[in-house]
Design a protein around this motif. Structure first.
Motif, short mmCIF file in Angstrom:
data_model
loop_
_atom_site.label_atom_id
_atom_site.label_comp_id
_atom_site.label_asym_id
_atom_site.label_seq_id
_atom_site.Cartn_x
_atom_site.Cartn_y
_atom_site.Cartn_z
N GLY A 128 50.67 0.58 -111.78
CA GLY A 128 50.97 -0.83 -111.55
C GLY A 128 51.60 -1.53 -112.74
O GLY A 128 52.56 -2.30 -112.58
N LEU A 129 51.10 -1.27 -113.94
CA LEU A 129 51.61 -1.96 -115.12
C LEU A 129 53.09 -1.69 -115.40
O LEU A 129 53.79 -2.59 -115.89
CB LEU A 129 50.77 -1.60 -116.36
N PRO A 130 53.62 -0.48 -115.11
CA PRO A 130 55.07 -0.27 -115.31
C PRO A 130 55.94 -1.24 -114.52
O PRO A 130 57.08 -1.50 -114.90
CB PRO A 130 55.27 1.17 -114.83
N VAL A 131 55.41 -1.78 -113.42
CA VAL A 131 56.17 -2.75 -112.63
C VAL A 131 56.49 -3.99 -113.45
O VAL A 131 57.54 -4.62 -113.26
CB VAL A 131 55.37 -3.14 -111.35
N VAL A 132 55.59 -4.36 -114.37
CA VAL A 132 55.83 -5.52 -115.24
C VAL A 132 56.30 -5.10 -116.63
O VAL A 132 56.22 -5.88 -117.58
CB VAL A 132 54.55 -6.38 -115.34
N GLY A 133 56.75 -3.86 -116.74
CA GLY A 133 57.35 -3.39 -117.99
C GLY A 133 56.41 -2.76 -118.99
O GLY A 133 56.80 -2.49 -120.13
N ILE A 134 55.17 -2.52 -118.60
CA ILE A 134 54.20 -1.90 -119.51
C ILE A 134 53.99 -0.45 -119.09
O ILE A 134 53.38 -0.17 -118.06
CB ILE A 134 52.86 -2.65 -119.51
#
Length: 212
Positions: A73-79
């Protein structure tokens, strides 16, 4: 015999990841859980509200969902995190929420007269907690913390869902390759050995704090 040794060696390599994750989470979640417990016992209402929301959210949702959120999930916001880092964060915040409630209950189990006696002696809140309350609370929370440690060892198997080659995944790979249940038996023995060592360690801690 040689094949059995090879299988055991391969599974033990997977157990290194299991133990590494366990140590990281234990070292990070215990102090975080203590801080959250102290915050929930404070008189600062906004802080108590935020921490109560935190423990409610992370105790009320599955650890696997939190793991997926951290890694996928966090890669969706660039993490973007490595699998081990994502697992360490997810496990730490989850177990800290559970430990916070355990520590909070331990602190509240100490007789209120102890606080009053410490205040009468001129101790401030910090001195009272460190010298009087926390040492007594520690003995009360040892059994439940031991249970959480055992659960943590078993829950590390969830990291296979994000591609980490832990103990259970290593056993599963050999089962799939060789079509034999022996690796599962070996994995079970390794898990039992680790949890037995944990129980012995916590029993020694319980004896150490028994003078309270």
């Amino acid at each position: 015999m040689a094949n059995l040794m090879d299988i055991t060696g391969f599974i033990l390599k997977g157990s290194i990841i299991t133990l590494e994750l366990f140590i990281i989470v234990a070292v990070c979640s215990v102090p975080l859980g203590i801080l959250v417990a102290l915050g929930k016992n404070s008189k600062i209402k906004p802080l108590k509200a935020v921490l109560s929301l935190y423990t409610w959210a992370f105790r009320g949702t599955p650890l696997l969902l939190q793991l997926f959120f951290t890694y996928f999930g966090l890669p969706v916001v660039g993490i973007r995190l490595t699998p081990l880092t994502a697992a360490s964060i997810a496990f730490t915040v989850n177990y800290a929420a559970y430990l916070a409630e355990t520590f909070r209950a331990g602190i509240e189990s100490v007789d209120r007269g102890q606080f009053e006696a410490a205040k009468a002696l001129g101790m401030n809140y910090r001195q009272t907690m460190i010298r009087i309350i926390l040492p007594q609370a520690a003995r009360n929370v040892i059994p439940p913390v031991c249970n959480e440690a055992i659960n943590l060892i078993k829950d590390t198997a969830l990291v296979a869902a994000i591609g980490i080659g832990d103990l259970l995944r290593a056993a599963k790979e050999v089962v799939t390759r060789d079509f034999t249940i022996t690796p599962f038996i070996i994995a079970a023995v390794v898990y039992l050995l680790i949890t037995s060592l944990l129980v012995l360690m916590f029993r020694k801690l319980e004896k150490k704090y028994s003078f309270y």
